[in-house]
Scaffold this motif. Structure first.
Motif, short mmCIF file in Angstrom:
data_model
loop_
_atom_site.label_atom_id
_atom_site.label_comp_id
_atom_site.label_asym_id
_atom_site.label_seq_id
_atom_site.Cartn_x
_atom_site.Cartn_y
_atom_site.Cartn_z
N GLY A 189 -5.96 1.37 4.10
CA GLY A 189 -7.34 0.90 3.98
C GLY A 189 -7.45 -0.58 3.72
N LEU A 190 -6.31 -1.23 3.43
CA LEU A 190 -6.29 -2.68 3.25
C LEU A 190 -5.78 -3.40 4.49
N GLY A 191 -5.64 -2.64 5.58
CA GLY A 191 -5.23 -3.25 6.84
C GLY A 191 -3.78 -3.08 7.20
N HIS A 192 -3.01 -2.36 6.36
CA HIS A 192 -1.60 -2.15 6.67
C HIS A 192 -1.45 -1.00 7.67
N PRO A 193 -0.56 -1.14 8.65
CA PRO A 193 -0.46 -0.12 9.70
C PRO A 193 0.21 1.17 9.24
N THR A 194 0.88 1.14 8.10
CA THR A 194 1.60 2.31 7.62
C THR A 194 1.59 2.34 6.10
N HIS A 195 1.90 3.52 5.56
CA HIS A 195 2.00 3.63 4.10
C HIS A 195 3.32 3.07 3.59
N GLU A 196 4.25 2.80 4.49
CA GLU A 196 5.59 2.36 4.09
C GLU A 196 5.62 0.85 3.85
N VAL A 197 4.81 0.42 2.91
CA VAL A 197 4.75 -0.99 2.53
C VAL A 197 4.71 -1.08 1.01
N SER A 198 4.99 -2.26 0.52
CA SER A 198 4.89 -2.54 -0.91
C SER A 198 4.02 -3.78 -1.07
N VAL A 199 2.94 -3.65 -1.83
CA VAL A 199 2.03 -4.78 -2.02
C VAL A 199 1.77 -4.97 -3.52
N THR A 200 1.50 -6.20 -3.88
CA THR A 200 1.23 -6.54 -5.27
C THR A 200 -0.23 -6.91 -5.45
N LEU A 201 -0.85 -6.31 -6.45
CA LEU A 201 -2.21 -6.69 -6.84
C LEU A 201 -2.09 -7.67 -8.00
N PRO A 202 -2.39 -8.95 -7.77
CA PRO A 202 -2.21 -9.95 -8.84
C PRO A 202 -3.20 -9.76 -9.98
N VAL A 203 -2.78 -10.15 -11.16
CA VAL A 203 -3.64 -10.17 -12.34
C VAL A 203 -3.61 -11.59 -12.90
N ILE A 204 -4.78 -12.16 -13.13
CA ILE A 204 -4.85 -13.51 -13.69
C ILE A 204 -5.65 -13.49 -14.98
N ALA A 205 -5.38 -14.46 -15.84
CA ALA A 205 -6.11 -14.57 -17.11
C ALA A 205 -7.54 -15.04 -16.84
N ASN A 206 -8.46 -14.58 -17.65
CA ASN A 206 -9.86 -14.93 -17.50
C ASN A 206 -10.13 -16.35 -18.01
N ALA A 234 -12.88 -2.92 -1.55
CA ALA A 234 -13.14 -2.77 -2.99
C ALA A 234 -12.95 -1.32 -3.42
N GLU A 235 -13.41 -0.39 -2.59
CA GLU A 235 -13.26 1.02 -2.92
C GLU A 235 -11.78 1.43 -2.93
N VAL A 236 -11.01 0.88 -1.99
CA VAL A 236 -9.58 1.20 -1.94
C VAL A 236 -8.86 0.62 -3.15
N VAL A 237 -9.14 -0.63 -3.48
CA VAL A 237 -8.49 -1.26 -4.63
C VAL A 237 -8.84 -0.53 -5.92
N GLU A 238 -10.09 -0.14 -6.06
CA GLU A 238 -10.48 0.60 -7.26
C GLU A 238 -9.77 1.95 -7.32
N TRP A 239 -9.61 2.61 -6.17
CA TRP A 239 -8.87 3.88 -6.13
C TRP A 239 -7.44 3.67 -6.60
#
Length: 448
Positions: free
Chosen positions: A374-391, A434-439
């Motif tokens: 749902g984030l545009g990757h052609p397959t589930h066989e990927v590894s992605v990082t969701l960054p976290v930053i300080a407010n 946004a819905e995918v990331v929240e999931w």
């Protein structure tokens, strides 16, 4: 909003304002030579000259910006070192670096760097009556030393004025360029700004300037998206007339109302999920790239009750263009649009994003999940990082953190203790993402 191709004519300007790092000179020289030179001497400077007015003022600014009013000299030195590591464009850091660099140049320890095409072009422009100015995050003292100690001798005679973040302001804010225009006495439309950073070009253009990107191979921003800005590979291209330029029609009231209707519908959907409680969160749509213009939801409104008129038109720095007050984070929306080329940005306050941001400040890694498609990757066989930053309440600081944290294949960033920013080509794609990331965040929360 149609875009028509044209040409850039250097004869149409009275003055050229130059960035240094990545534009006239190699960023690597600054990072590999100048930064270590100053860093090794911060302690001695603070110990021997801490009472001098310029040094004392900079130290006070360091303490204030770091939120440590009682920091001693050793702690101030530590903070400065951390800022150097972060390549932070903090005014007091640049002031102290400038003092040390100026002395290093004067002693002959340092000689500045210019790309081979630069000095000759500057001399030709100067000879033709084009006024030259410098606007850099480095202090005026550092700029003066830089131009006075070039490989070809003293070039200060070519330059009519020097500007930094203290006497002009932040480089990604349109007001800084308005201030420079007023100081030089040159009409904004007769000023040309050269930089390797798209965000700075956007701010200059928002102030009515002409702006051209400089894309040099090997520089940190060589692969940046310059949008509709004209781009050159070196300054010699100005002499050969090979710089393309575009212009775009203005945003109309109908454009803004149409965007308002789209954003109102999107906000109602997110509010129904409980992601925009009270008046929290904000959404935006890009309406124009040249100059950058966004429709941003108005501040202080219940996001479940927005109408098509509850939006504000903002410029490339997030400042209102016309009536209304945009959400406080409008500047960050504009920066995301500049950095990523996004057409829409979503900012919501979800419980999962707040909790997981606090639990995983180093970021979250997702792999082997079908939802990643749902984030545009052609397959589930990927590894992605969701960054976290300080407010931060400072949108420039928060934007710098976001820019540094951007991760391939992840159109989102979590702001710890705050919420998430997600973007896409249009409102629909941004919503789906946004819905995918929240999931993904809810899944991780359930796992723990």
């Amino acid at each position: 909003m149609s875009v028509e191709p044209g040409r850039f004519d250097v004869d149409a300007v009275d003055a050229v304002v130059l960035d240094i790092e990545g534009t006239t000179s190699a960023t690597g020289f600054v990072v590999d030579v100048l930064y270590p030179y100053a860093r090794a001497r911060f302690g001695a400077l603070l110990a021997a000259r801490g009472a001098e007015p310029e040094v004392a003022r900079a130290v006070a600014q360091v303490r204030a910006e770091a939120g440590e009013p009682d920091a001693d000299a050793a702690r101030v030195e530590e903070i400065l070192g951390r800022w150097v590591d972060e390549d932070r464009k903090a005014t007091p850091l640049k002031t102290l670096q400038g003092i040390l660099w100026a002395e290093g140049f004067a002693r002959g320890d340092l000689v500045s760097h210019f790309y081979p095409d630069v000095i000759e072009v500057l001399r030709r422009w100067h000879a033709d009556g084009v006024r030259l100015y410098v606007y850099s995050s480095g202090s005026v003292a550092a700029q003066r030393a830089w131009f006075a100690h070039s490989p070809e001798g003293d070039l200060l005679g070519l330059v009519s004025g020097l500007y930094d973040t203290e006497n002009a302001g932040p480089k990604q804010e349109a007001d800084s360029y308005r201030k420079i225009a007023s100081s030089t006495g040159v009409a904004p439309e007769r000023l040309l700004f050269l930089s390797d950073r798209p965000g700075e070009l956007d701010a200059a253009r928002a102030a009515g300037w002409r702006a051209v990107g400089v894309r040099r191979a090997g520089e940190p921003y060589a692969d940046a998206d310059f949008g509709d800005h004209p781009v050159v590979a070196d300054l010699e291209q100005f002499m050969t007339g090979t710089t393309a330029v575009t212009s775009v029609s203005a945003v109309t009231a109908a454009d803004l109302e149409e965007a308002g209707a789209v954003l109102a519908a999107e906000a109602a959907r997110f509010a129904s999920f409980g992601w925009m409680r009270g008046t929290s969160g904000n959404l935006s749509l890009v309406l124009s790239r040249d100059p950058l213009r966004l429709a941003v939801t108005a501040s202080g409104r219940d996001k479940g009750e927005l109408t098509s008129s509850d939006v504000v038109l903002t410029d490339g720095a997030g400042a209102a263009v016309g009536p209304g007050r945009p959400s406080a984070e409008a500047a960050l929306h504009a920066r995301v649009a500049r950095l990523t080329g996004a057409g829409a940005v979503v900012h919501v306050h979800t419980v999962a994003s707040v909790v997981m941001g606090q639990r995983s400040p180093e970021g979250l890694v997702f792999e082997g999940l079908e939802m990643l498609k749902g984030l545009g990757h052609p397959t589930h066989e990927v590894s992605v990082t969701l960054p976290v930053i300080a407010n931060s309440q400072d949108m420039t600081v928060l934007g710098d953190r976001l820019e540094a944290a951007l991760a391939p294949g992840m159109p989102a960033v979590v702001v710890a203790g705050h919420g998430i920013y997600v973007w896409g080509a249009d409102a629909r794609e941004a919503r789906h993402r946004a819905e995918v990331v929240e999931w993904l965040l809810e899944l991780e929360l359930a796992r723990r």
